[in-house]
Write a protein that holds these residues in place. Structure first.
Motif, PDB file in Angstrom:
ATOM      1  N   ASP A  33       4.442  22.783  23.741  1.00 29.96           N
ATOM      2  CA  ASP A  33       5.415  23.854  23.552  1.00 29.96           C
ATOM      3  C   ASP A  33       6.863  23.370  23.487  1.00 29.96           C
ATOM      4  N   ALA A  34       7.253  22.475  24.384  1.00 30.48           N
ATOM      5  CA  ALA A  34       8.645  22.026  24.407  1.00 30.48           C
ATOM      6  C   ALA A  34       9.015  21.333  23.103  1.00 30.48           C
ATOM      7  N   SER A  35       8.052  20.608  22.542  1.00 25.75           N
ATOM      8  CA  SER A  35       8.280  19.947  21.259  1.00 25.75           C
ATOM      9  C   SER A  35       8.352  20.965  20.125  1.00 25.75           C
ATOM     10  N   ASP A  36       7.412  21.919  20.110  1.00 24.75           N
ATOM     11  CA  ASP A  36       7.367  22.909  19.038  1.00 24.75           C
ATOM     12  C   ASP A  36       8.592  23.811  19.028  1.00 24.75           C
ATOM     13  N   VAL A  37       9.070  24.185  20.212  1.00 15.89           N
ATOM     14  CA  VAL A  37      10.164  25.152  20.292  1.00 15.89           C
ATOM     15  C   VAL A  37      11.525  24.477  20.323  1.00 15.89           C
ATOM     16  N   PHE A  38      11.675  23.436  21.130  1.00 20.80           N
ATOM     17  CA  PHE A  38      12.992  22.828  21.322  1.00 20.80           C
ATOM     18  C   PHE A  38      13.097  21.385  20.828  1.00 20.80           C
ATOM     19  N   GLY A  39      12.030  20.859  20.232  1.00 16.20           N
ATOM     20  CA  GLY A  39      12.075  19.488  19.725  1.00 16.20           C
ATOM     21  C   GLY A  39      12.132  18.434  20.803  1.00 16.20           C
ATOM     22  N   ILE A  56      -2.942  11.927  26.824  1.00 13.59           N
ATOM     23  CA  ILE A  56      -1.784  12.449  27.543  1.00 13.59           C
ATOM     24  C   ILE A  56      -1.242  11.373  28.491  1.00 13.59           C
ATOM     25  N   ASP A  57       0.034  11.049  28.346  1.00 12.43           N
ATOM     26  CA  ASP A  57       0.718  10.191  29.313  1.00 12.43           C
ATOM     27  C   ASP A  57       1.476  11.123  30.253  1.00 12.43           C
ATOM     28  N   ALA A  58       0.886  11.380  31.408  1.00 12.84           N
ATOM     29  CA  ALA A  58       1.459  12.372  32.322  1.00 12.84           C
ATOM     30  C   ALA A  58       2.903  12.042  32.691  1.00 12.84           C
ATOM     31  N   GLU A  59       3.174  10.773  32.963  1.00 14.07           N
ATOM     32  CA  GLU A  59       4.523  10.392  33.372  1.00 14.07           C
ATOM     33  C   GLU A  59       5.549  10.650  32.274  1.00 14.07           C
ATOM     34  N   GLY A  60       5.107  10.598  31.016  1.00 15.48           N
ATOM     35  CA  GLY A  60       6.024  10.836  29.914  1.00 15.48           C
ATOM     36  C   GLY A  60       6.618  12.231  29.927  1.00 15.48           C
ATOM     37  N   TYR A  61       5.945  13.179  30.575  1.00 14.10           N
ATOM     38  CA  TYR A  61       6.439  14.546  30.611  1.00 14.10           C
ATOM     39  C   TYR A  61       7.540  14.749  31.647  1.00 14.10           C
ATOM     40  N   CYS A  62       7.783  13.768  32.488  1.00 17.93           N
ATOM     41  CA  CYS A  62       8.950  13.842  33.385  1.00 17.93           C
ATOM     42  C   CYS A  62      10.234  13.897  32.558  1.00 17.93           C
ATOM     43  N   GLY A  63      10.270  13.082  31.499  1.00 15.86           N
ATOM     44  CA  GLY A  63      11.439  13.090  30.627  1.00 15.86           C
ATOM     45  C   GLY A  63      11.603  14.409  29.903  1.00 15.86           C
ATOM     46  N   VAL A  64      10.499  15.026  29.492  1.00 10.06           N
ATOM     47  CA  VAL A  64      10.550  16.342  28.862  1.00 10.06           C
ATOM     48  C   VAL A  64      11.158  17.358  29.822  1.00 10.06           C
ATOM     49  N   ALA A  65      10.688  17.339  31.065  1.00 15.47           N
ATOM     50  CA  ALA A  65      11.194  18.287  32.061  1.00 15.47           C
ATOM     51  C   ALA A  65      12.678  18.069  32.328  1.00 15.47           C
ATOM     52  N   ARG A  66      13.085  16.814  32.463  1.00 17.77           N
ATOM     53  CA  ARG A  66      14.506  16.542  32.728  1.00 17.77           C
ATOM     54  C   ARG A  66      15.393  17.023  31.585  1.00 17.77           C
ATOM     55  N   ARG A  67      14.948  16.851  30.361  1.00 15.50           N
ATOM     56  CA  ARG A  67      15.747  17.295  29.217  1.00 15.50           C
ATOM     57  C   ARG A  67      15.817  18.820  29.146  1.00 15.50           C
ATOM     58  N   LEU A  68      14.736  19.496  29.519  1.00 16.80           N
ATOM     59  CA  LEU A  68      14.778  20.957  29.577  1.00 16.80           C
ATOM     60  C   LEU A  68      15.756  21.429  30.654  1.00 16.80           C
ATOM     61  N   LEU A  69      15.747  20.771  31.795  1.00 14.03           N
ATOM     62  CA  LEU A  69      16.664  21.148  32.878  1.00 14.03           C
ATOM     63  C   LEU A  69      18.113  20.863  32.502  1.00 14.03           C
ATOM     64  N   ARG A  87      19.320  21.081  29.465  1.00 16.66           N
ATOM     65  CA  ARG A  87      19.729  22.098  28.487  1.00 16.66           C
ATOM     66  C   ARG A  87      19.887  23.467  29.130  1.00 16.66           C
ATOM     67  N   PHE A  88      19.047  23.769  30.144  1.00 19.61           N
ATOM     68  CA  PHE A  88      19.056  25.096  30.748  1.00 19.61           C
ATOM     69  C   PHE A  88      19.403  24.976  32.237  1.00 19.61           C
TER      70      PHE A  88
END
Length: 366
Positions: free
Chosen positions: A210-216, A229-242, A244-245
């Motif tokens: 979802d984060a990729s589809d909606v916010f790139g 799935i590289d679970a640790e890779g999603y830490c970076g996704v979460a940090r970038r969402l935080l 931005r918002f």
């Protein structure tokens, strides 16, 4: 559990499924199984079955089918007294064809001109809808239906935020939707509209795409198509969402590795802004991330919604609110949903707690 209602707003649909994993071409003409389903309704139903005070908000035509839906939720102890009924319009429908082995599931939407897509914010009484509410849950599905549904969702979160009500949003990107502005691609329209809604949100919920589809914002080390799935890779996704918002306190991401329609690995991550780190579940005896291996899936529709409900319940509770515990609770609740037919997660608090504490053998309880 906090005092006050945990409220969800969105569209509910009539769900029609061929029996026994048949294809539409095999089942029709013939019988289809009718149930109800919709992201926010699924969350409210799950919350009620866990023992929380939940309220479901939507707009429906005044007819016997809508009455049957309301009676079902009322029987699950969901407050449905604030549903808006109209003399015209329709309930949306979705046809769900269950996959098997290497054949994926398929969804056909028939929800054009549903009541909720035809009504703008002026049709709703937001103060009454959110009376005695402590939490509002929305998704990216309802604003994808029409401009009016988008504007209603936006105005609702603005009002809820002004009242100090906690807000969660499941991004829930649906590529078959977001087509209400001709000439604008679904991802582009979703990015624009969710970019207006999510700044009011406290808890962001999404799946691995979802984060990729909606916010790139993507995890470069994961391959969704290959089921890796590289679970640790999603830490970076979460940090970038935080980043931005800035209002968001948590980002929760479900992590599904799909080997076939019947065999998935399932887990999740919760990133806490306050603690500056991620918590994963489930874990093995060495406290390392080790997803549930779910074979012979009964029904994966509503899996993400059961996760959202579990997370909302846990974070509002006294016993399970610590991030490391909350993510274990949510992952266990959603794991159990894969064993249950239909959109709703018919599990109890005790069943979720038993699984999160390691009782997953499936033995008969006598």
């Amino acid at each position: 559990m906090k005092d006050g209602y945990l409220v969800g707003f969105g569209e509910v649909m009539l769900r029609l499924c061929p029996p026994e994993r048949k294809r539409f071409a095999q089942a029709l003409p013939g019988q289809l199984e009718a149930t109800f389903g919709g992201g926010e309704a699924n969350v409210c139903a799950s919350l009620a079955m866990l023992g929380a005070k939940s309220r479901y908000l939507t707009a429906l035509p005044e007819n016997p089918v809508s009455a049957a839906f309301a009676a079902q939720l009322r029987g699950l102890k969901v407050d449905v007294d604030h549903i808006l009924y109209t003399k015209s319009g329709r309930m949306g429908v979705y046809y769900a064809e269950h996959g098997a082995a290497q054949r994926g599931s398929n969804v056909v939407y028939d929800r054009e001109n549903s009541v909720i897509s035809l009504l703008g914010p002026e049709a709703y009484d937001f103060p009454s809808m959110l009376e005695n509410a402590c939490h509002l849950h929305i998704t990216g599905i309802t604003p994808s239906l029409s401009e009016k549904a988008y504007l209603t969702t936006l105005e609702l979160v603005k009002y809820a935020s002004s009242q100090g009500i906690n807000i969660s949003c499941d991004l829930n990107f649906r590529k078959k939707l977001w087509k209400w502005r001709p000439g604008t691609a679904p991802r582009e329209l979703a990015a624009e509209c969710m970019g207006e809604i999510v700044p009011y949100v406290n808890w962001i919920i999404c799946n691995e795409e979802d984060a990729s589809d909606v916010f790139g914002i993507a995890s470069e080390s994961s391959s969704i198509e290959e089921g890796k799935i590289d679970a640790e890779g999603y830490c970076g996704v979460a940090r970038r969402l935080l980043e931005r918002f800035p209002k968001a306190e948590y980002v929760a991401i479900t992590l599904r590795e799909s080997y076939s329609a019947n065999h998935n690995n399932w887990g999740a991550m919760l990133y806490s802004r306050a603690e500056g780190k991620a918590f994963f579940a489930p874990n093995n005896a060495n406290s390392e991330y080790h997803p549930y291996e779910i074979r012979n899936i009964v029904d994966r529709f509503g899996g993400g919604d059961s996760f959202g409900a579990g997370l909302i319940y846990a974070l509002h509770s006294e016993e399970y609110r610590a991030p490391a515990t909350a993510i274990r609770f949510a992952a266990a609740a959603s794991c159990l949903k894969h064993t249950i037919h239909g959109d709703y997660n018919y599990v109890s608090l005790a069943e979720v707690v038993n699984l999160m504490n390691g009782s997953g053998s499936g033995r008969v309880m006598r």
